[in-house]
Design a protein around this motif. Structure first.
Motif, PDB file in Angstrom:
ATOM      1  N   LEU A  47      -6.124   4.505  -2.862  1.00 34.48           N
ATOM      2  CA  LEU A  47      -5.175   3.411  -2.093  1.00 34.48           C
ATOM      3  C   LEU A  47      -3.377   3.951  -1.815  1.00 34.48           C
ATOM      4  CD1 LEU A  47      -5.065   0.717  -0.571  1.00 34.48           C
ATOM      5  CD2 LEU A  47      -3.890  -0.163  -2.850  1.00 34.48           C
ATOM      6  N   GLN A  48      -3.199   4.767  -2.704  1.00 34.35           N
ATOM      7  CA  GLN A  48      -2.040   5.560  -2.395  1.00 34.35           C
ATOM      8  C   GLN A  48      -2.541   6.771  -1.000  1.00 34.35           C
ATOM      9  OE1 GLN A  48      -1.670   7.711  -6.226  1.00 34.35           O
ATOM     10  NE2 GLN A  48      -0.262   5.827  -7.448  1.00 34.35           N
ATOM     11  N   GLU A  49      -3.753   7.125  -0.400  1.00 31.01           N
ATOM     12  CA  GLU A  49      -3.476   8.237  -0.134  1.00 31.01           C
ATOM     13  C   GLU A  49      -3.234   7.131   1.262  1.00 31.01           C
ATOM     14  OE1 GLU A  49      -6.696  11.742   1.514  1.00 31.01           O
ATOM     15  OE2 GLU A  49      -6.674  11.153  -0.336  1.00 31.01           O
ATOM     16  N   VAL A  50      -3.929   5.821   0.945  1.00 35.86           N
ATOM     17  CA  VAL A  50      -4.582   5.152   2.353  1.00 35.86           C
ATOM     18  C   VAL A  50      -2.659   4.694   2.647  1.00 35.86           C
ATOM     19  CG1 VAL A  50      -5.182   3.210   3.518  1.00 35.86           C
ATOM     20  CG2 VAL A  50      -6.768   4.954   2.357  1.00 35.86           C
ATOM     21  N   ALA A  51      -1.795   4.350   1.907  1.00 32.84           N
ATOM     22  CA  ALA A  51      -0.979   4.183   2.028  1.00 32.84           C
ATOM     23  C   ALA A  51      -0.329   5.162   3.033  1.00 32.84           C
ATOM     24  CB  ALA A  51      -0.257   3.553   0.729  1.00 32.84           C
ATOM     25  N   THR A  52      -0.258   6.438   1.999  1.00 32.66           N
ATOM     26  CA  THR A  52       0.514   7.569   3.032  1.00 32.66           C
ATOM     27  C   THR A  52       0.460   7.529   5.096  1.00 32.66           C
ATOM     28  OG1 THR A  52       0.979   8.899   1.045  1.00 32.66           O
ATOM     29  CG2 THR A  52       1.225  10.126   2.367  1.00 32.66           C
ATOM     30  N   ALA A  53      -1.320   7.518   4.306  1.00 34.33           N
ATOM     31  CA  ALA A  53      -1.782   7.612   6.215  1.00 34.33           C
ATOM     32  C   ALA A  53      -0.993   6.545   7.256  1.00 34.33           C
ATOM     33  CB  ALA A  53      -2.959   7.557   6.580  1.00 34.33           C
ATOM     34  N   TRP A  54      -0.996   5.297   6.603  1.00 33.22           N
ATOM     35  CA  TRP A  54      -0.549   3.994   6.691  1.00 33.22           C
ATOM     36  C   TRP A  54       1.321   4.572   6.965  1.00 33.22           C
ATOM     37  CZ3 TRP A  54      -0.751  -0.343   9.682  1.00 33.22           C
ATOM     38  CH2 TRP A  54       0.100  -1.021  10.155  1.00 33.22           C
ATOM     39  N   THR A  55       2.023   4.925   6.460  1.00 33.26           N
ATOM     40  CA  THR A  55       2.875   5.880   6.681  1.00 33.26           C
ATOM     41  C   THR A  55       3.289   6.516   7.953  1.00 33.26           C
ATOM     42  OG1 THR A  55       3.327   4.940   4.105  1.00 33.26           O
ATOM     43  CG2 THR A  55       5.213   5.547   5.336  1.00 33.26           C
ATOM     44  N   GLY A  56       2.708   7.448   7.835  1.00 34.12           N
ATOM     45  CA  GLY A  56       2.446   8.268   8.744  1.00 34.12           C
ATOM     46  C   GLY A  56       2.798   8.322  10.517  1.00 34.12           C
ATOM     47  N   ARG A  57       1.945   6.719  10.337  1.00 33.13           N
ATOM     48  CA  ARG A  57       2.031   6.061  11.646  1.00 33.13           C
ATOM     49  C   ARG A  57       3.302   5.344  11.848  1.00 33.13           C
ATOM     50  NH1 ARG A  57      -3.814   3.864  13.201  1.00 33.13           N
ATOM     51  NH2 ARG A  57      -5.350   5.867  12.986  1.00 33.13           N
ATOM     52  N   ASP A  58       3.821   5.729  11.055  1.00 33.37           N
ATOM     53  CA  ASP A  58       5.525   4.582  11.689  1.00 33.37           C
ATOM     54  C   ASP A  58       6.038   3.323  10.983  1.00 33.37           C
ATOM     55  OD1 ASP A  58       6.799   7.197  12.323  1.00 33.37           O
ATOM     56  OD2 ASP A  58       6.242   6.655  14.466  1.00 33.37           O
ATOM     57  N   HIS A  59       5.344   3.136  10.230  1.00 36.32           N
ATOM     58  CA  HIS A  59       5.143   2.022   9.444  1.00 36.32           C
ATOM     59  C   HIS A  59       6.114   2.424   8.531  1.00 36.32           C
ATOM     60  CE1 HIS A  59       2.463  -0.445  11.830  1.00 36.32           C
ATOM     61  NE2 HIS A  59       1.674   0.955  11.583  1.00 36.32           N
ATOM     62  N   PRO A  60       6.911   1.071   7.842  1.00 34.96           N
ATOM     63  CA  PRO A  60       7.700   1.363   6.431  1.00 34.96           C
ATOM     64  C   PRO A  60       6.265   1.365   5.091  1.00 34.96           C
ATOM     65  CG  PRO A  60       7.780  -1.152   7.039  1.00 34.96           C
ATOM     66  CD  PRO A  60       7.042  -0.320   7.884  1.00 34.96           C
ATOM     67  N   ALA A  61       6.834   1.709   4.344  1.00 33.18           N
ATOM     68  CA  ALA A  61       5.772   2.504   2.831  1.00 33.18           C
ATOM     69  C   ALA A  61       5.149   1.369   2.113  1.00 33.18           C
ATOM     70  CB  ALA A  61       6.677   3.712   1.850  1.00 33.18           C
ATOM     71  N   PRO A  62       4.164   0.877   2.396  1.00 36.17           N
ATOM     72  CA  PRO A  62       3.426  -0.692   1.467  1.00 36.17           C
ATOM     73  C   PRO A  62       4.318  -0.175  -0.435  1.00 36.17           C
ATOM     74  CG  PRO A  62       1.848   0.060   2.896  1.00 36.17           C
ATOM     75  CD  PRO A  62       3.050   1.633   2.690  1.00 36.17           C
ATOM     76  N   VAL A  63       4.116  -1.479  -0.669  1.00 32.11           N
ATOM     77  CA  VAL A  63       5.177  -0.828  -2.201  1.00 32.11           C
ATOM     78  C   VAL A  63       3.307  -1.977  -3.041  1.00 32.11           C
ATOM     79  CG1 VAL A  63       5.952  -2.442  -4.380  1.00 32.11           C
ATOM     80  CG2 VAL A  63       6.933  -1.938  -1.312  1.00 32.11           C
ATOM     81  N   LEU A  64       2.831  -0.882  -3.841  1.00 31.14           N
ATOM     82  CA  LEU A  64       1.300  -0.911  -4.407  1.00 31.14           C
ATOM     83  C   LEU A  64       1.682  -1.039  -6.029  1.00 31.14           C
ATOM     84  CD1 LEU A  64      -0.433   2.180  -2.266  1.00 31.14           C
ATOM     85  CD2 LEU A  64      -0.152   0.388  -1.738  1.00 31.14           C
ATOM     86  N   ALA A  65       0.669  -2.553  -5.629  1.00 31.86           N
ATOM     87  CA  ALA A  65       0.456  -2.462  -7.868  1.00 31.86           C
ATOM     88  C   ALA A  65      -0.433  -2.260  -8.202  1.00 31.86           C
ATOM     89  CB  ALA A  65       1.458  -3.888  -8.233  1.00 31.86           C
ATOM     90  N   PHE A  66      -0.892  -1.824  -8.848  1.00 36.14           N
ATOM     91  CA  PHE A  66      -2.132  -1.816  -9.503  1.00 36.14           C
ATOM     92  C   PHE A  66      -2.501  -2.332 -11.195  1.00 36.14           C
ATOM     93  CE2 PHE A  66      -3.279   0.548  -6.551  1.00 36.14           C
ATOM     94  CZ  PHE A  66      -2.828   1.365  -5.959  1.00 36.14           C
TER      95      PHE A  66
END
Length: 255
Positions: A47-66
């Motif tokens: 999910l950290q890698e998916v979040a990085t891909a999402w951020t690369g599309r000019d979205h603010p980075a999600p805050v992930l809590a596991f």
């Protein structure tokens, strides 16, 4: 010579009214942080890698809590300020659904997983028959999904009665993995994806899927969420780009 004002009082009042009206319809500033995502421990790397891909599309980075799904669900019940819930089983999602804590129509299954028996890399204990008085690390089988799946699989194989007294219940599946990595327990039962994420354990056995409830990961928007990116990031989890990442980390795609 006298200069006449450019605006009459009436015109000035009208201009101020239009300015105020425009302010009412001005777009809200874009959020500087992405949605807060409460996700099962087994999703950490993927999910950290998916979040990085999402951020690369000019979205603010999600805050992930596991954490363990059970702990995350209790946080949601207590009003934790979060936007998305990614559960490691359907039972806890069902409970939150019944309490109307998940937004209607947003829940769907996204991933699947397998259950494996692991041993400390190079260890001498290579199966449950060799366990003796050694410890068996599981996520807490009373509440945590990975532990409940593990108990079901061991009961199905007829091994639970023999090993129940050796079980060390861990806070979550990654804590169970850590016990085996450190050699504090010679064996453990974790998800296949957890074993794949570690170079310190060996996979000794894959439990038959028929021996435990299906391992499925539902995602849903938390009912109180107002983040404008919550729905978009939820949908991105099912994109081809995100699916490729999850598959590389050992997950299956829910159908």
């Amino acid at each position: 010579m006298l200069f006449r004002p450019i605006f009459t009082v009436r015109a000035l009042v009208a201009l101020l009214a239009l300015t105020a009206l425009g302010a009412c319809y001005r777009a809200e500033p874009a959020p500087t942080t992405g949605p807060v995502v409460l996700a099962a421990s087994s999703l950490q790397e993927s999910l950290q890698e998916v979040a990085t891909a999402w951020t690369g599309r000019d979205h603010p980075a999600p805050v992930l809590a596991f954490a363990a799904t059970s702990a995350l669900a209790r946080q949601i019940e207590q009003g934790a300020p979060a936007d998305l819930f990614v559960s490691a089983d359907e039972e806890w999602a069902d409970k939150l659904d019944r309490a109307h804590l998940l937004r209607a129509g947003t829940r769907r299954d996204v991933l699947t997983n397998e259950l494996v028996l692991i041993g400390t890399k190079g260890g001498t204990v290579r199966g449950l028959a060799d366990l003796g008085q050694g410890k068996l690390a599981l996520a807490d089988p009373a509440a945590v999904p990975a532990g409940k799946y593990a108990r079901a699989a061991l009961e199905s194989s007829g091994a639970w009665a023999k090993v129940a007294g050796n079980v060390v219940p861990a806070e979550n599946v990654r804590a169970a993995l850590a016990l085996v990595e450190r050699g504090e327990a010679p064996l453990g039962v974790v998800y296949a994806t957890d074993a794949l994420a570690s170079a310190k354990v060996d996979v000794l056995e894959t439990f038959p899927a028929a021996g435990h409830p299906p391992i499925r990961y539902p995602v849903a928007i938390i009912a109180r969420s107002k983040h404008p990116d919550a729905a978009g990031f939820s949908q991105f989890l099912s994109s081809l780009e995100a699916q490729a990442i999850f598959i590389r980390h050992g997950f299956g795609i829910a159908r």
